[in-house]
Structures are given as structure tokens and as C-alpha cells.
Design an enzyme around this catalytic site. Structure first.
Site, PDB file in Angstrom:
ATOM      1  N   LEU A 195       0.817  -1.245   0.095  1.00 58.04           N
ATOM      2  CA  LEU A 195      -0.093  -0.105  -0.148  1.00 58.04           C
ATOM      3  C   LEU A 195       0.954   1.308   0.058  1.00 58.04           C
ATOM      4  O   LEU A 195       0.601   2.142  -0.655  1.00 58.04           O
ATOM      5  CB  LEU A 195      -0.791   0.068   1.248  1.00 58.04           C
ATOM      6  CG  LEU A 195      -1.859  -0.912   1.141  1.00 58.04           C
ATOM      7  CD1 LEU A 195      -2.888  -0.922   2.621  1.00 58.04           C
ATOM      8  CD2 LEU A 195      -3.037  -0.840  -0.183  1.00 58.04           C
ATOM      9  N   GLY A 253       7.571   4.109   3.703  1.00 56.88           N
ATOM     10  CA  GLY A 253       7.948   5.290   4.371  1.00 56.88           C
ATOM     11  C   GLY A 253       9.142   5.057   5.048  1.00 56.88           C
ATOM     12  O   GLY A 253       9.481   3.943   5.201  1.00 56.88           O
ATOM     13  N   GLY A 254       9.906   5.964   5.933  1.00 55.56           N
ATOM     14  CA  GLY A 254      11.147   5.750   6.669  1.00 55.56           C
ATOM     15  C   GLY A 254      10.722   4.874   7.912  1.00 55.56           C
ATOM     16  O   GLY A 254      11.473   4.198   8.519  1.00 55.56           O
ATOM     17  N   GLY A 302       8.399   2.525   7.696  1.00 55.57           N
ATOM     18  CA  GLY A 302       7.831   1.184   7.502  1.00 55.57           C
ATOM     19  C   GLY A 302       7.401   1.239   6.252  1.00 55.57           C
ATOM     20  O   GLY A 302       7.089   1.899   5.649  1.00 55.57           O
ATOM     21  N   GLU A 303       6.774  -0.271   6.043  1.00 56.08           N
ATOM     22  CA  GLU A 303       6.119  -0.555   4.552  1.00 56.08           C
ATOM     23  C   GLU A 303       4.830  -0.880   5.245  1.00 56.08           C
ATOM     24  O   GLU A 303       4.560  -1.989   6.160  1.00 56.08           O
ATOM     25  CB  GLU A 303       6.947  -1.656   3.855  1.00 56.08           C
ATOM     26  CG  GLU A 303       8.389  -1.094   3.631  1.00 56.08           C
ATOM     27  CD  GLU A 303       9.221  -2.377   3.144  1.00 56.08           C
ATOM     28  OE1 GLU A 303       8.626  -3.590   3.297  1.00 56.08           O
ATOM     29  OE2 GLU A 303      10.486  -2.347   2.520  1.00 56.08           O
ATOM     30  N   VAL A 304       3.722  -0.576   4.305  1.00 54.40           N
ATOM     31  CA  VAL A 304       2.403  -1.049   4.784  1.00 54.40           C
ATOM     32  C   VAL A 304       1.874  -1.946   3.627  1.00 54.40           C
ATOM     33  O   VAL A 304       1.852  -1.547   2.455  1.00 54.40           O
ATOM     34  CB  VAL A 304       1.528   0.181   5.103  1.00 54.40           C
ATOM     35  CG1 VAL A 304       0.005  -0.655   5.497  1.00 54.40           C
ATOM     36  CG2 VAL A 304       2.099   1.041   6.381  1.00 54.40           C
ATOM     37  N   LYS A 361       1.878  -3.379   8.951  1.00 57.19           N
ATOM     38  CA  LYS A 361       2.924  -2.765   8.955  1.00 57.19           C
ATOM     39  C   LYS A 361       4.279  -3.118   9.225  1.00 57.19           C
ATOM     40  O   LYS A 361       4.448  -3.877  10.432  1.00 57.19           O
ATOM     41  CB  LYS A 361       2.792  -1.361   9.807  1.00 57.19           C
ATOM     42  CG  LYS A 361       4.001  -0.248   9.447  1.00 57.19           C
ATOM     43  CD  LYS A 361       3.375   1.094  10.326  1.00 57.19           C
ATOM     44  CE  LYS A 361       4.507   2.227  10.243  1.00 57.19           C
ATOM     45  NZ  LYS A 361       4.394   3.324  11.150  1.00 57.19           N
ATOM     46  N   ASP A 389       3.641  13.803  14.583  1.00 51.10           N
ATOM     47  CA  ASP A 389       3.696  13.977  13.236  1.00 51.10           C
ATOM     48  C   ASP A 389       2.151  13.992  12.642  1.00 51.10           C
ATOM     49  O   ASP A 389       2.129  13.247  11.631  1.00 51.10           O
ATOM     50  CB  ASP A 389       4.461  12.715  12.730  1.00 51.10           C
ATOM     51  CG  ASP A 389       4.828  12.792  11.065  1.00 51.10           C
ATOM     52  OD1 ASP A 389       4.918  14.056  10.482  1.00 51.10           O
ATOM     53  OD2 ASP A 389       5.205  11.977  10.312  1.00 51.10           O
TER      54      ASP A 389
END
Length: 267
Positions: free
Chosen positions: A18, A21-22, A24-26, A41, A134
Site C-alpha cells: 500500500l 516510508g522511513g 515502515g512498509e504497509v 506494517k 507527526d
């Protein structure tokens, strides 16, 4: 390397990537036991053997699990992935707030409906001493039933009164993770509070600042603190004046006053 579709993580079967990013991967994955899809994640492959990244990742899971609120994405559990952890979360189908803002200024009614739910979710986190750090349009998603969900507590921290000392990889071109004499700057430049921008201690007020930035952007279609570079953006956050003329004249004075209060700097 991305995890291939069909790969099993615990009882879940990966369907598709999906986003990355820094932090994680989702992945979208199916849960055959309950007949539903979930979001999983995982740490980027380069960080899966890092103790620091692993500790942050598991802390995110604990923070998410400590909050039970309809406007914060629910965590379903942790699964093992090659000695690292994978966070199994509620899958929120629907556009992000960034997607909606990209279409142009939003109506007052829609802004109020979304902002009220964001505020409710933040209030629940703050009541537990958790600061998101964030909050930005990409980390807010609208479910298909219209419910707002706050995502990605990867930079969240428990308020202890100490300076932030976390180390994380940048998630995108606007996200910082750099050392200063005061501490570590973490977050997304355009939505940082002034104290966050210089690495000073943060508390729940840093989310209030970011909330004001979201409100301004929803109503105007423009960032409250724009800049061509991260340095320009941080300068605007620290010293710049908000261009209130970008706000539609139809926005009630009470709403503008609320945003102004979010942007009050210590002098």
C-alpha cells in the site's frame, strides 16, 4: 525488497503493497479466519535487524494498543517476521486528508466535520500522555463510512518532560530526523511546532499547532507555513507570519480565531 503477494505473515496473506516510508512498509493482507482485510506494517528491510528501529516499532504497537478510540486506527496484534515484528492494524479504505486537500479548499461544513473527529482522537491520546508529533494530512484518512482515522503513531512519544532523543529515517522530503544542540528534530517541517523545529522538549501543544495547520490548509487549500526548501519552511514556522488573506472571507471569525490560538508562539 517488497514482500511478495501471497506471502504469509502469521495467519495473514499479503495481498499488495500500500505504501512505503522511513517508518515502515504497509501492506494490504487478508485474514482468512475472520474474512476481512487488514493493514500490516513492517520495518523496511534495511532496518529489520536494527535493535533501535525494532524497539521503536514495538513501542508504536504498544502505544496504539493503549488507545481505544473510534478516530484512531485500531491495532489487532503483532506478528513475527524473520525475527522482527509486524504490526497488524485496521485497514482504512478511503482517501487521505491530503487527497481531499489536493482537490482545493474544503467547505466549512466538511472541515468542521473532519476537524472535530481529529480533535476527539487527539484528546483521547493526550489524556494518556501520548503526543503524535507527526500529525499531517497524509496521516489522516477517511473511512468509507465517513469516519476519520488518525494513522501512524511512529513518532509518537509519551510526555515525560524530557527532550526527544529518538532517531528515525526521514519518511519523505518534508520529514526531518536531524540532530541539533537542543535535541533531535523529528516530524514533518510544514506541521511542526516551533519547539519541535529546534529539537526542544514537546508536549501536547505541539499537536495543537499541527491541528491548526491542518485547519488552515483544509479551508485555504494552502499550507500555513510554506517554503521552497525545508530550511525555508522551518524559518516560516519559527518566525513567519501566516497569510490570513489566503483564508476565504466566508470563514467565520470564530474559526479563524481558533486557528490563531493554535499558532500562538512563546515570546
Amino acid at each position: 525488497m517488497a514482500i511478495a503477494p501471497g506471502t504469509r505473515i502469521g495467519p495473514y496473506q499479503v495481498v499488495a503493497l500500500l505504501g512505503t516510508g522511513g517508518m515502515g512498509e504497509v501492506y494490504r493482507a487478508s485474514d482468512p479466519r475472520l474474512g476481512r482485510d487488514v493493514a500490516i506494517k513492517v520495518l523496511p528491510e534495511s532496518a529489520r535487524t536494527s535493535a533501535d528501529h525494532g524497539a521503536r516499532f514495538e513501542r508504536e504497537a504498544r502505544l496504539l494498543a493503549s488507545i481505544n478510540h473510534p478516530n484512531i486506527a485500531t491495532i489487532h496484534g503483532l506478528e513475527d517476521l524473520a525475527g522482527s515484528s509486524a504490526i497488524v492494524m485496521e485497514l482504512v479504505d478511503g482517501p487521505s486528508l491530503a487527497d481531499l486537500i489536493a482537490r482545493g479548499p474544503m467547505s466549512l461544513a466538511e472541515t468542521v466535520r473532519i476537524a472535530t473527529q481529529i480533535a476527539d482522537g487527539l484528546s483521547s491520546a493526550h489524556a494518556r500522555g501520548i503526543v503524535h508529533r507527526d500529525l499531517k494530512p497524509a496521516n489522516v484518512r477517511l473511512a468509507l463510512d465517513g469516519r476519520v482515522k488518525i494513522l501512524d503513531l511512529g513518532l509518537a512519544k509519551l510526555v515525560t518532560g524530557d527532550s526527544a532523543t529518538d532517531h528515525t529515517a526521514p519518511e519523505d522530503a518534508d520529514t526531518l530526523a536531524v540532530e541539533t544542540r537542543e535535541g533531535t528534530v523529528l516530524g514533518t517541517a510544514a506541521y511542526m511546532s516551533p519547539e519541535q523545529a529546534v529539537g526542544a522538549p514537546v508536549d501536547t501543544r505541539t499537536d495543537v499547532w499541527a491541528f491548526g495547520a491542518l485547519l488552515f490548509e483544509m479551508l485555504s487549500g494552502r499550507r500555513a507555513f510554506p517554503g521552497r526548501t525545508i530550511a525555508d519552511t522551518l524559518s516560516a514556522v519559527l518566525r513567519g507570519a501566516v497569510d490570513w488573506d489566503a483564508m476565504p472571507s466566508s470563514v467565520p471569525r470564530e474559526v479563524r480565531s481558533l486557528i490563531e490560538r493554535c499558532f500562538v508562539r512563546d515570546t
